[in-house]
Design an enzyme around this catalytic site. Structure first.
Site, short mmCIF file in Angstrom:
data_model
loop_
_atom_site.label_atom_id
_atom_site.label_comp_id
_atom_site.label_asym_id
_atom_site.label_seq_id
_atom_site.Cartn_x
_atom_site.Cartn_y
_atom_site.Cartn_z
N GLY A 229 0.84 -1.20 0.00
CA GLY A 229 0.00 0.00 0.00
C GLY A 229 0.88 1.25 0.00
O GLY A 229 0.60 2.21 0.71
N HIS A 230 1.94 1.20 -0.77
CA HIS A 230 2.81 2.36 -0.90
C HIS A 230 3.70 2.22 -2.14
O HIS A 230 3.76 1.16 -2.75
CB HIS A 230 3.68 2.54 0.36
N SER A 231 4.38 3.32 -2.45
CA SER A 231 5.40 3.32 -3.49
C SER A 231 6.68 3.87 -2.87
O SER A 231 6.63 4.52 -1.82
CB SER A 231 4.96 4.21 -4.64
#
Ligand code: TYD
Length: 147
Positions: free
Chosen positions: A54-56
């Protein structure tokens, strides 16, 4: 460089030590790993139905390996998506910078090992998808005179 999900490829490791009924996978900087590895961490004891990611990352490169069991990764570059199932310790997924990832469907006892190009730095994370799209140049900023 604006990387796409197609730049995230599986790397096959060179297996050795197979003669004695077990396998050894060496992972060397600049040979199997396309970047110098500065950090390794692993996820274990992952509760069922729990998703991770749930991130980059802005600059971080990683190699993700299913050391045990299996799990799925959904990757997005803001335009295209790619679903990858990892289920073997004999290969790893190279995650290039600027890719949003969701990690899910962990089998019981699955272990996810990650090799990373940099030490941990929270400033390298983008944890909001809208912010990610803006960072990728894919979302128009809304100005008050547009309303
Ligand atoms: P995060 O990278 O968000 O985990 P995941 O992608 O697996 O969901 O990290 C979870 C938490 O752990 C977050 O608070 C940051 C912390 N953390 C460190 O302190 N050092 C590390 O090397 C990593 C990977 C995470």
């Amino acid at each position: 460089m604006n990387f796409s999900v197609n730049n995230c490829r599986l790397i096959d490791f060179s297996i050795t030590g197979t003669g004695a009924g077990f396998f050894v996978d060496p992972l060397r900087n600049g040979i199997e790993a396309p970047f110098p590895v500065k950090r390794m961490y692993y996820l274990f004891d992952i509760p069922l139905n729990k998703a991770r990611g749930g991130h980059s990352h802005k600059a971080l490169q990683q190699i993700v390996i299913a050391i045990n069991g299996s799990f799925a990764l959904k990757l997005s570059d803001g335009r295209d998506e790619k679903l990858v199932i990892l289920d073997s310790p004999m290969s790893g997924l190279h995650l290039v910078p600027g890719i949003w990832r969701e990690v899910f469907d962990f089998t019981p006892g699955a272990t996810c090992m990650v090799l990373a190009s940099e030490v941990y730095d929270e400033r390298d994370y983008i944890r909001d998808y809208d912010e990610f799209l803006t960072w990728r140049g894919l979302k128009k900023n809304i100005h008050s005179n547009d309303l």
